[in-house]
Write an enzyme that holds these catalytic residues in place. Structure first.
Site, PDB file in Angstrom:
ATOM      1  N   SER A  88       0.851  -1.198   0.000  1.00 33.25           N
ATOM      2  CA  SER A  88       0.000   0.000   0.000  1.00 33.25           C
ATOM      3  C   SER A  88       0.884   1.244   0.000  1.00 33.25           C
ATOM      4  O   SER A  88       1.683   1.443   0.916  1.00 33.25           O
ATOM      5  CB  SER A  88      -0.915   0.009   1.224  1.00 33.25           C
ATOM      6  N   ILE A 145       7.064   2.130   4.644  1.00 33.21           N
ATOM      7  CA  ILE A 145       8.061   1.430   3.835  1.00 33.21           C
ATOM      8  C   ILE A 145       7.702   1.504   2.356  1.00 33.21           C
ATOM      9  O   ILE A 145       8.575   1.700   1.500  1.00 33.21           O
ATOM     10  CB  ILE A 145       8.224  -0.032   4.292  1.00 33.21           C
ATOM     11  N   CYS A 146       6.427   1.368   2.042  1.00 32.45           N
ATOM     12  CA  CYS A 146       5.994   1.446   0.634  1.00 32.45           C
ATOM     13  C   CYS A 146       6.281   2.832   0.059  1.00 32.45           C
ATOM     14  O   CYS A 146       6.697   2.966  -1.088  1.00 32.45           O
ATOM     15  CB  CYS A 146       4.507   1.124   0.508  1.00 32.45           C
ATOM     16  N   SER A 147       6.066   3.842   0.873  1.00 31.07           N
ATOM     17  CA  SER A 147       6.354   5.207   0.464  1.00 31.07           C
ATOM     18  C   SER A 147       7.854   5.375   0.202  1.00 31.07           C
ATOM     19  O   SER A 147       8.264   5.941  -0.814  1.00 31.07           O
ATOM     20  CB  SER A 147       5.884   6.182   1.545  1.00 31.07           C
TER      21      SER A 147
END
Length: 194
Positions: A82, A87-89
């Site tokens: 997501s 972490i995805c960002s």
């Protein structure tokens, strides 16, 4: 805002219910964990050397996009659970700021199960402008084709794929712990060989 939250929640439940009808990815079984708990991945596993399966996702305007639209182009696919999480960002910003600029001839895609309008908002607020974000929320086709749907979550597992100009998978990194970033160095080294 409340309507958006309800729509997102309903979408996640429908993804989760729909995705659980898929077979277990035997190729990558036991290779990914959320914290200390192993997760089950659903769909067809792929490996280095395979012809990359075509897939159908949507862009931020809900327009269908397929891998075949990038014919004769090398492609990096960064997969995140997501976008709007820590972490995805970081992963998405890293590929946008540090990798895409160095390899402008390579098509850079980030795919998640987020709804397109959430991806659009994220990209605008974080100045994501050198890669394309795509949503697997409509058909779940990418997750199924690449064996990345996390059972009972409806999210995609964190991974990085590199496809050469013939769309053969020349690199696959399935990140073993969902809360960790990929190892970027081997990704960059492989991109240099294309």
């Amino acid at each position: 805002m409340f309507k958006i939250a309800l729509l997102s929640l309903a979408c996640c439940f429908s993804i989760s219910a729909y995705a659980n009808d898929y077979a277990v990815n035997q190729l990558d079984q036991g290779k990914v964990a959320a914290g200390n708990k192993p997760v089950v991945l659903l769909g067809n596993g792929v490996k280095k050397g395979d012809k990359a399966p075509n897939f159908k996702v949507v862009d931020d305007n809900f327009m269908p996009i397929e891998l075949t639209q990038f014919k004769n182009k090398a492609v990096l696919i960064s997969v995140v659970p997501s976008l709007d999480t820590g972490i995805c960002s970081l992963q998405t910003k890293h590929f946008n700021e540090k990798v895409a600029a160095e390899f402008p001839e390579i098509e850079m895609l980030t795919i998640s199960a987020d709804l397109p309008f959430a991806q659009k908002r994220f990209c605008k607020s974080e100045n994501i402008d050198k890669l394309t974000t795509l949503s697997d929320s409509v058909w779940h086709d990418f997750g199924r084709q690449y064996g990345l749907i996390i059972q009972d979550m409806g999210l995609l597992s964190r991974a990085v794929f590199i496809l050469n100009k013939n769309h053969t998978i020349v690199y696959k990194q399935l990140v073993p712990v969902l809360s960790k970033e990929p190892d970027y160095q081997p990704v960059v080294e492989m991109l240099k060989t294309l």
